[in-house]
Design an enzyme around this catalytic site. Structure first.
Site, PDB file in Angstrom:
ATOM      1  N   GLY A 142       3.706   1.340  -2.820  1.00  0.00           N
ATOM      2  CA  GLY A 142       3.246   2.355  -2.050  1.00  0.00           C
ATOM      3  C   GLY A 142       1.602   2.483  -2.320  1.00  0.00           C
ATOM      4  N   ASP A 143       1.226   3.816  -2.731  1.00  0.00           N
ATOM      5  CA  ASP A 143      -0.190   3.948  -3.041  1.00  0.00           C
ATOM      6  C   ASP A 143      -0.402   4.249  -4.252  1.00  0.00           C
ATOM      7  OD1 ASP A 143       1.246   6.607  -2.693  1.00  0.00           O
ATOM      8  OD2 ASP A 143      -0.448   7.503  -2.134  1.00  0.00           O
ATOM      9  N   GLU A 144       0.609   4.100  -5.203  1.00  0.00           N
ATOM     10  CA  GLU A 144       0.355   4.199  -6.731  1.00  0.00           C
ATOM     11  C   GLU A 144      -0.156   3.131  -7.396  1.00  0.00           C
ATOM     12  OE1 GLU A 144       3.713   7.378  -8.210  1.00  0.00           O
ATOM     13  OE2 GLU A 144       4.194   5.164  -8.154  1.00  0.00           O
TER      14      GLU A 144
END
Length: 188
Positions: A62-64
């Site tokens: 994801g955006d991690e």
């Protein structure tokens, strides 16, 4: 885990930083996954350029992103997090769009906050969500702000089970004003 073992042998700290992009889902939903993917690529490049070549920058999904800073103290890592915050204050230019994307970071230090990679990741993640919730850029793990304890989890599970089995008993105890002996309330 290998860096933790090395840190234990050399008695050097290390810091694990967990990051998450703010409003990334909104960008994906509004402009599409293609734009989101370009933001992720630029995020990786920005992080890679800020941290040292001996540090590890990795996208978890994801955006991690996670950043591992070997032989680094919390004080040293704070300087780097301020550089990240400054860098992310510049807008992203993506496919003709100028987008402001902030980042939230959570920091956990070995051995102060744990001596296992899973514990450090969990604690850095908790700190990151505190930073995101309070809109403060970064947060250092604080046991006093950690509501994710095993005891709390067990208590919630036991409470749910008691409610489902209708085995919850409630007793009321009066609260008495000692000066006039009047009942002023009750506690359950």
């Amino acid at each position: 885990q290998q860096e933790i073992l090395r840190g234990a042998r050399t008695t050097k700290q290390l810091v694990l930083i967990m990051t998450d992009l703010n409003r990334f889902k909104e960008i994906n939903d509004t402009l599409g996954h293609h734009i989101g993917d370009l933001i992720l690529q630029q995020t990786g490049e920005r992080l890679f350029n800020i941290f040292r070549k001996t540090d590890t920058v990795a996208r978890l999904g994801g955006d991690e992103f996670a950043i591992l800073l070997p032989e680094t103290t919390l004080e040293q890592s704070k300087l780097l997090t301020h550089k990240v915050i400054d860098d992310f204050s510049r807008p992203f230019i993506v496919d003709g769009h100028t987008l402001n994307v902030d980042i939230s970071m959570g920091l956990a230090e070995f051995p102060t906050h744990g001596d296992d990679v899973n514990i450090l990741m969990q604690r850095a993640d908790i700190a990151m969500y505190i930073a995101k919730q309070n809109k403060i850029g970064y947060s250092i793990y604080d046991q006093n702000k950690d509501t994710h304890s095993i005891g709390r989890l067990a208590l919630m599970s036991e409470l749910r089970e008691a409610i489902e089995e209708e085995s919850l008993e409630i007793y009321f105890l009066p609260k008495v004003n000692v000066t006039n002996s009047l009942v002023v309330g009750a506690e359950a």
